[in-house]
Design a protein around this motif. Structure first.
Motif, PDB file in Angstrom:
ATOM      1  N   GLN A 143       0.815  -1.201   0.000  1.00  0.00           N
ATOM      2  CA  GLN A 143       0.000   0.000   0.000  1.00  0.00           C
ATOM      3  C   GLN A 143       0.857   1.263   0.000  1.00  0.00           C
ATOM      4  O   GLN A 143       2.040   1.221   0.341  1.00  0.00           O
ATOM      5  N   ILE A 144       0.233   2.384  -0.374  1.00  0.00           N
ATOM      6  CA  ILE A 144       0.956   3.661  -0.464  1.00  0.00           C
ATOM      7  C   ILE A 144       1.282   4.204   0.920  1.00  0.00           C
ATOM      8  O   ILE A 144       2.375   4.724   1.158  1.00  0.00           O
ATOM      9  N   LEU A 145       0.352   4.092   1.852  1.00  0.00           N
ATOM     10  CA  LEU A 145       0.520   4.643   3.188  1.00  0.00           C
ATOM     11  C   LEU A 145       0.866   3.549   4.196  1.00  0.00           C
ATOM     12  O   LEU A 145       0.520   2.385   3.999  1.00  0.00           O
ATOM     13  N   GLU A 168      -1.365  11.447  11.050  1.00  0.00           N
ATOM     14  CA  GLU A 168      -1.839  10.830   9.819  1.00  0.00           C
ATOM     15  C   GLU A 168      -3.357  10.849   9.666  1.00  0.00           C
ATOM     16  O   GLU A 168      -3.877  10.435   8.637  1.00  0.00           O
ATOM     17  N   GLY A 169      -4.098  11.284  10.678  1.00  0.00           N
ATOM     18  CA  GLY A 169      -5.558  11.302  10.604  1.00  0.00           C
ATOM     19  C   GLY A 169      -6.064  12.328   9.598  1.00  0.00           C
ATOM     20  O   GLY A 169      -5.368  13.285   9.257  1.00  0.00           O
ATOM     21  N   GLY A 200      -6.526   7.310   1.196  1.00  0.00           N
ATOM     22  CA  GLY A 200      -5.471   6.321   1.352  1.00  0.00           C
ATOM     23  C   GLY A 200      -5.878   4.909   0.991  1.00  0.00           C
ATOM     24  O   GLY A 200      -5.019   4.060   0.725  1.00  0.00           O
ATOM     25  N   PHE A 201      -7.178   4.645   0.966  1.00  0.00           N
ATOM     26  CA  PHE A 201      -7.664   3.307   0.633  1.00  0.00           C
ATOM     27  C   PHE A 201      -7.897   3.234  -0.877  1.00  0.00           C
ATOM     28  O   PHE A 201      -8.968   3.560  -1.377  1.00  0.00           O
ATOM     29  N   THR A 202      -6.861   2.815  -1.583  1.00  0.00           N
ATOM     30  CA  THR A 202      -6.949   2.722  -3.043  1.00  0.00           C
ATOM     31  C   THR A 202      -7.849   1.555  -3.444  1.00  0.00           C
ATOM     32  O   THR A 202      -8.125   0.655  -2.637  1.00  0.00           O
ATOM     33  N   ALA A 203      -8.273   1.582  -4.701  1.00  0.00           N
ATOM     34  CA  ALA A 203      -9.152   0.520  -5.194  1.00  0.00           C
ATOM     35  C   ALA A 203      -8.478  -0.844  -5.083  1.00  0.00           C
ATOM     36  O   ALA A 203      -9.105  -1.841  -4.705  1.00  0.00           O
ATOM     37  N   ASP A 204      -7.192  -0.904  -5.393  1.00  0.00           N
ATOM     38  CA  ASP A 204      -6.466  -2.169  -5.318  1.00  0.00           C
ATOM     39  C   ASP A 204      -6.360  -2.657  -3.881  1.00  0.00           C
ATOM     40  O   ASP A 204      -6.563  -3.852  -3.598  1.00  0.00           O
ATOM     41  N   LEU A 205      -6.062  -1.752  -2.968  1.00  0.00           N
ATOM     42  CA  LEU A 205      -5.948  -2.120  -1.554  1.00  0.00           C
ATOM     43  C   LEU A 205      -7.282  -2.636  -1.018  1.00  0.00           C
ATOM     44  O   LEU A 205      -7.328  -3.673  -0.337  1.00  0.00           O
TER      45      LEU A 205
END
Length: 327
Positions: A143-145, A168-169, A200-205
Motif C-alpha cells: 500500500q501507499i501509506l 496521519e488522521g 489512502g484506501f486505493t481501489a487495489d488495496l
C-alpha cells in the motif's frame, strides 16, 4: 383514349395513405411488443427479487435448525454448506451463509479500553486501531501509506469529532478540498465498500482487503469466532494476539477439529507467550451472519446480500441490512 389526370392524383393519394397506415401500424406493433417485453421484464425481476428474499428466509431457517441446540458455531453445521444450487421454474437459486465473526469488523476500529475511554486522547491509537494495523501489516500489502495511517483515517471516518487522529488522521478539511468535495461519515460503516471513499484506501488495496473484513451495523465489538475463520486466513487470528506469528496461527487453524474448538481445546493450542490484544475477544459462537443469494430467472438476475442476527434464546432472526452483492 385520353386519361384523366385526376385518376393519377387519386392513385398517389391512395398509396400515400396505405404507406402512412403501414408505418403507423408498424409503430403500434413495435410499441406494443416493447411494452409487452418491458412488462415481462418487470414481472421477471419482481419474481426474482421475491425468490432472493425467500432465500434469505430459508437461510434464517437453516440457522435456527443448525444452532438451536449447539454450544458452538462451526463449519461442520448445516448453515455452512457451500455451493448448493436450488432449481426453480425457469432458472436457479443459490444461497451461502457466512459468519460475520470470521472476519475483522471494520467498525471495531473504534474499540477502546476503559483507560482510553477516560483519556479521550486523539493522538493515541485506540485498541481497535492497533489490531487493524497489525492485520494490514500481516497481510503485507504493497500500500501507499503505512498501516498506522490507514487505521487512523478509518478511525476519523467513523468517529463523530473533527479532530484528526494523530499526524496521519484526516477529517473534513481533507475531503472538502477534493475536486468533488464531500465530508467524512462521522458514523459507523454500513457497508465495506465505504472504504473506497476514505483517503489512502486505493481501489487495489480495498479489493485485496475485502476478503478479510466485514461490517456489522451498529456493532463496534472486535470478536473472532475461532471455529469459522478460514484456514487460509491465519492473519486474522495472528492480528488478535501479541506474539502469535502467522505460521503458528496457521497451524492452530489446520489442527481445528471438524466440529470446532471448545475453550479448553483452543487454549491448549496457543503458545504460552501468546497474549490476546487489548480490546480483542475470541469466542466459539456467533449471532451475526450474512447470506448471499443469487437468482437467475429467465432474463432477470438478482443478487442480494443480507445481514442477519440470530437470537438463540428466542430463535428469532432479524434482518439488519440488505446490501448489494459486491458489498
Amino acid at each position: 383514349m385520353k386519361q384523366n389526370p385526376q385518376q393519377g392524383v387519386a392513385l398517389i393519394m391512395v398509396l400515400i395513405i396505405v404507406a402512412l397506415v403501414t408505418i403507423i401500424s408498424t409503430q403500434l406493433i413495435t410499441e406494443r411488443n416493447l411494452q409487452a417485453r418491458r412488462t415481462s421484464n418487470i414481472i421477471l425481476a419482481e419474481n426474482a427479487w421475491q425468490f432472493a428474499v425467500g432465500a434469505e428466509t430459508l437461510a434464517g431457517i437453516a440457522l435456527v435448525k443448525s444452532l438451536k441446540n449447539e454450544d458452538t458455531v462451526n463449519l461442520s453445521q448445516l448453515w455452512a454448506s457451500q455451493g448448493i444450487v436450488f432449481p426453480i421454474e425457469g432458472g436457479s437459486l443459490s444461497a451461502e451463509l457466512k459468519d460475520l465473526r470470521s472476519c475483522f469488523n471494520l467498525n471495531g476500529v473504534l474499540t477502546t479500553t476503559d483507560k482510553q475511554d477516560a483519556e479521550k486522547d486523539n493522538d493515541k491509537a485506540l485498541a481497535g486501531e492497533v489490531i487493524f494495523t497489525e492485520l494490514i501489516k500481516s497481510l503485507a500489502f504493497d500500500q501507499i501509506l503505512p498501516a498506522e495511517a490507514l487505521a487512523a483515517r478509518l478511525r476519523d471516518w467513523l468517529d463523530s469529532d473533527q479532530q484528526p487522529s494523530g499526524f496521519e488522521g484526516r477529517e473534513d478539511y481533507e475531503y472538502s478540498g477534493y475536486t468533488l468535495p464531500y465530508r467524512t461519515g462521522d458514523t459507523l460503516l454500513g457497508s465495506r465498500t465505504e472504504l473506497y471513499t476514505i483517503s489512502g484506501f486505493t481501489a487495489d488495496l480495498v479489493a485485496r482487503l475485502l476478503p478479510y473484513v466485514c461490517v456489522i451495523p451498529g456493532v463496534t465489538e472486535l470478536v473472532l469466532n475461532i471455529n469459522t475463520i478460514a484456514v487460509d486466513q491465519p492473519e486474522l487470528l495472528s492480528s488478535f494476539y501479541d506474539k502469535l506469528d502467522i505460521n503458528t496461527a496457521a497451524s492452530i487453524l489446520s489442527a481445528r477439529p471438524s466440529e470446532g474448538f471448545d475453550k479448553e481445546g483452543f487454549d491448549a493450542q496457543l503458545p504460552a507467550e501468546a497474549v490476546l490484544r487489548k480490546g480483542a475477544k475470541i469466542d466459539f459462537i456467533s449471532p451475526y451472519f450474512s447470506v448471499t443469494a443469487k437468482v437467475e430467472l429467465g432474463r432477470a438476475n438478482v443478487n442480494l446480500k443480507s445481514l442477519l442476527q440470530y437470537d438463540k434464546q428466542t430463535s428469532d432472526i432479524m434482518v439488519l441490512a440488505r446490501l448489494g452483492i459486491d458489498d
